[in-house]
Write an enzyme that holds these catalytic residues in place. Structure first.
Site, mmCIF file in Angstrom:
data_model
loop_
_atom_site.group_PDB
_atom_site.id
_atom_site.type_symbol
_atom_site.label_atom_id
_atom_site.label_comp_id
_atom_site.label_asym_id
_atom_site.label_seq_id
_atom_site.Cartn_x
_atom_site.Cartn_y
_atom_site.Cartn_z
ATOM 1 N N GLU A 124 0.877 -1.183 0.000
ATOM 2 C CA GLU A 124 0.000 0.000 0.000
ATOM 3 C C GLU A 124 0.903 1.218 0.000
ATOM 4 O OE1 GLU A 124 -2.157 -0.431 3.777
ATOM 5 O OE2 GLU A 124 -3.915 -1.139 2.700
ATOM 6 N N ILE A 125 0.581 2.192 -0.798
ATOM 7 C CA ILE A 125 1.198 3.503 -0.629
ATOM 8 C C ILE A 125 0.033 4.448 -0.386
ATOM 9 C CG2 ILE A 125 2.619 5.338 -1.626
ATOM 10 C CD1 ILE A 125 3.985 3.302 -3.361
#
Ligand SMILES: Nc1nc2c(ncn2[C@@H]2O[C@H](COP(=O)(O)OP(=O)(O)O)[C@@H](O)[C@H]2O)c(=O)[nH]1
Ligand SMILES: *[C@@H]1O[C@H](CO)[C@@H](O)[C@H](O)[C@H]1NC(C)=O
Ligand SMILES: *[C@@H]1O[C@H](CO)[C@@H](O)[C@H](O)[C@H]1NC(C)=O
Ligand SMILES: [Mg+2]
Length: 529
Positions: free
Chosen positions: A366-367
Site C-alpha cells: 500500500e502507498i
C-alpha cells in the site's frame, strides 16, 4: 390463446449455435459501445485474438501511470517544485523473518530508496533483537525505527481470549480449512493491520506510508517519488494488485459493513462501486428484471429475452395460431422456456439490496496517506467490526477490511493503480512491460553498491509499456490479466467515470434508462431477421 407447438423444426444443437452467435454478437456490440477493453481472463475459444490487458493501453482520464518509463532522478529531485514528503516505509514482522526482511529491503533500496532515502519503521509484537536491528541497519543508509506493539493492542480483549468460544472458533475455522483460520497469530495480525497500525506512534509521526512485507520483490526502477506524485495528483491510496477474496474468510463482513453504514448514515465514496453490485442498478418497474438484473452484462441479455418473449406473446394474441416457422417466435419461445426454468439466483452476500463481490486491494503493498484510515469514519468502522468479533469468529483479512473501509470515504479518482511498479508477493506478481525507451535515460546509481550501469538485462520495451528498467521473471500469468472480475471492474469504472458516473452521496443513480435501452434492443430485434 397461445399454444405451445409440439414440434419445433430445429434441432437443439442448431438452436444452441444460433443462440451462441446471438450472444456473441450482443456481447461484441455491447463491449464495443461501452468500453474499448476486451476481457482477457474470461475469454472463450472464439476470442483467441483478445489482447491481454498487459499489452493494451488502459489509460483513462483519471487513471494512468504518473510516468511511463524512467525519469532522470537528479533532475527530478532538483526541480524547484519537488519536495521530499513526510513519509515512511512500514513493516510489521518477526525477528525470525530477518532473512526475508533483508531481501525486501535490498529490493526496495535497489529499485527506489537508494535515491530517495525514505526512513523505515519496523513493528513487532515482541521486542526486536539486537541482531535483527543490526542486520537491518547494515542494509540501508536511511533512518530506521523499531517499535514494539503493546500487548494490550496486539491481543484480543482478555475476556475474549479466555472464552471457550474463542478457542472453538479458531479450531472450527481450522477444521473447515479456512485459509490461516486456525492461526491465532494470523488473526491478530489481520486485526492489527485493520485497525491499529495507523495509530501506532511511530506511524503517526508521518503523513504517508508505504507498507512492505518480508520476502517481496520489486522488478522495476521507481525513479520518481510516488508519495509526491500521489499528492500532486490528488491521490490518497495506491495499490498494485486488486483481487478477489476467498469467500469463506469473510462471510459476514459485508453484513457488518452495511450495518455500520446504516447506523451511521454513511455516504460512501464512489469507490464503493468497485466492491459492490447493486440490485437497483436499472431503473425499472418490471418485477422480473428488478429481481435478476444487477450488472450491465445481465441487462442486455435479460432485456433481449423480454423483447423476444413480448413479441411472441403479442403475435400469439393477434392471430391465435402463430406461425411456427417464424424465427422470432422461435427465439421468444426458447427464451420463455429458459426463463421459466431459471431460478431467481440466491446471493449469499446480498444485504440491503447490495452484494459484495469480494474484490479488494491487496494490502501487503500500500502507498497511502495515513489519514485514509486514521479518521473517525474508518476508526469507528473498525470498532464496529471489532465489537462483532469478526476478527476471530471469522478470519476477516485486513485487505477486504481496508478496501471496504476506504470506500466509505474515498472516491474512485482518489485511488491510484501503480501499474508501472513490478511487484511479487507469495506466488502472485504483477510486472509491467517496459515503456518505449526514447529518450534514453542513463542509469545513475544513488549508492555505489547498487551500480548496474552496465546491465543489459532489462526487458525489451513495448508500445504501451509503462515500466522503467523492468526485469520481469517469466511466469505463467500476470495478475493484471487474470484478476477476474476485479481488474475488469476497476477498468470498467475508469471508463464509467468518463461516461458520467452514476454514484453520488453513497447512492447509485439508475445507470440505464431501461425504456430507451429496451427500445434500442426492440429495433434491433425487429430488423434483424
Ligand atoms: N510481529 C509479527 N508479525 C507478524 C505476525 N504474523 C504475521 N506478521 C507479519 O505480518 C505480515 C503478513 O503476514 P504473512 O504471514 O506474510 O501473511 P500473508 O502475506 O497474508 O501470507 C508480514 O509482514 C509478517 O511478517 C506475528 O505474529 N507477529
Ligand atoms: C510529519 O507529519 C506528522 C503527522 O502529521 C507530524 O507530527 C510531524 O511533525 C511531521 N514531520 C515533519 C518532519 O514535518
Ligand atoms: C427514458 O427514456 C424514455 C423514452 O426514450 C423517456 O420517455 C423517459 O422520459 C426517459 N426517462 C428518464 C428518467 O430519463
Ligand atoms: Mg506476506
Amino acid at each position: 390463446m397461445f399454444q405451445i407447438p409440439m414440434s419445433i423444426n430445429v434441432t437443439n444443437q442448431n438452436y444452441r449455435r444460433k443462440l451462441s452467435y446471438l450472444i456473441l454478437i450482443i456481447v461484441l456490440v455491447f463491449v464495443t459501445i461501452t468500453y474499448p477493453l476486451k476481457r482477457f481472463y474470461n475469454r472463450t475459444e472464439d476470442d483467441e485474438n483478445i489482447i491481454p490487458y498487459s499489452d493494451q493501453n488502459i489509460d483513462t482520464e483519471h487513471q494512468y501511470p504518473f510516468y511511463k518509463g524512467c525519469k532522470q532522478v537528479d533532475a527530478y529531485v532538483n526541480d524547484l517544485e519537488y519536495h521530499k514528503m513526510n513519509a515512511t516505509c512500514v513493516m510489521l514482522t518477526r525477528n525470525e523473518e530477518i532473512e526475508d526482511v533483508i531481501k525486501t529491503i535490498e529490493s526496495l533500496e535497489s529499485h527506489f530508496n537508494q535515491w530517495y532515502h525514505y526512513p523505515y519503521v519496523f513493528l513487532n509484537d515482541e521486542p526486536f533483537t539486537n541482531e535483527f536491528i543490526e542486520r537491518v541497519k547494515q542494509h540501508t543508509n536511511s533512518d530506521v525505527q523499531f517499535g514494539t506493539i503493546n500487548q494490550l493492542d496486539w491481543n484480543f480483549p482478555e475476556e475474549v481470549e479466555k472464552s471457550f468460544e474463542y478457542r472453538e472458533a479458531l479450531l472450527e475455522q481450522g477444521d473447515r480449512g479456512v485459509m490461516y483460520g486456525y492461526m491465532e497469530s494470523y488473526h491478530k495480525m489481520c486485526r492489527f493491520y485493520s485497525g491499529l497500525f495507523y495509530r501506532h506512534p511511530l506511524v503517526r509521526s508521518y503523513e504517508w506510508y508505504w507498507r512492505i512485507e518480508p520476502d517481496v520483490d520489486f522488478f522495476c526502477d521507481i525513479t520518481y517519488d510516488p508519495f509526491y506524485e500521489m499528492k500532486r495528483h490528488g491521490k490518497r491510496y495506491g495499490f498494485t494488485v486488486v483481487i478477489q477474496e476467498i469467500y469463506a474468510t469473510v462471510p459476514n463482513l459485508f453484513r457488518a459493513t452495511r450495518s455500520y453504514i446504516n447506523q451511521n448514515k454513511i455516504k460512501m465514496g464512489s469507490l464503493w462501486k468497485l466492491f459492490t453490485d447493486t440490485y437497483e442498478y436499472a431503473d425499472t418497474e418490471e418485477p422480473y428484471l428488478k429481481k435478476t438484473v444487477f450488472r450491465e452484462a445481465d441487462l442486455y441479455y435479460k432485456i433481449s429475452q423480454k423483447v423476444a418473449i413480448d413479441h411472441l406473446v403479442k403475435v400469439s394474441q393477434e392471430n391465435g395460431e402463430s406461425n411456427l416457422n417464424d424465427e422470432k417466435n422461435e427465439e421468444g419461445l426458447r427464451h420463455l422456456i429458459n426463463r421459466a426454468q431459471s431460478k431467481v439466483p440466491i446471493f449469499e452476500r446480498k444485504f440491503d439490496n447490495e452484494d459484495y463481490n469480494g474484490c479488494h486491494f491487496w494490502s501487503n503493498f500500500e502507498i497511502a496517506k495515513r489519514d485514509v484510515f486514521d479518521n473517525p469514519v474508518y476508526d469507528n468502522y473498525f470498532k464496529h467490526l471489532e465489537k462483532l468479533g469478526g476478527f476471530w469468529k471469522e478470519r476477516w483479512g485486513d485487505a477486504p477490511v481496508h478496501s471496504l473501509g476506504l470506500a466509505l470515504t474515498l472516491d474512485f479518482e482518489q485511488v491510484h493503480y501503480f501499474r508501472d511498479i513490478g511487484y511479487r508477493h507469495s506466488s502472485l506478481q504483477h510486472c509491467p512491460n517496459n515503456a518505449p525507451t526514447k529518450p534514453k535515460i542513463p542509469y545513475v546509481s544513488g549508492e555505489s553498491k547498487y551500480d548496474r550501469s552496465h546491465s543489459t538485462l532489462y526487458d525489451k520495451p513495448s508500445e504501451f509499456g509503462s515500466g522503467c528498467r523492468c526485469q520481469c521473471p517469466e511466469v505463467e500469468y500476470d495478475v493484471e490479466d487474470y484478476s477476474f472480475p476485479c481488474m475488469d471492474r476497476w477498468l470498467e469504472l475508469g471508463f464509467e467515470v468518463e461516461n458520467n458516473f452514476n454514484f453520488k452521496d453513497g447512492k447509485y443513480y439508475p445507470y440505464m434508462n431501461l425504456s430507451s435501452f429496451e427500445n434500442g434492443i426492440k429495433n434491433d430485434f425487429e430488423t434483424r431477421f
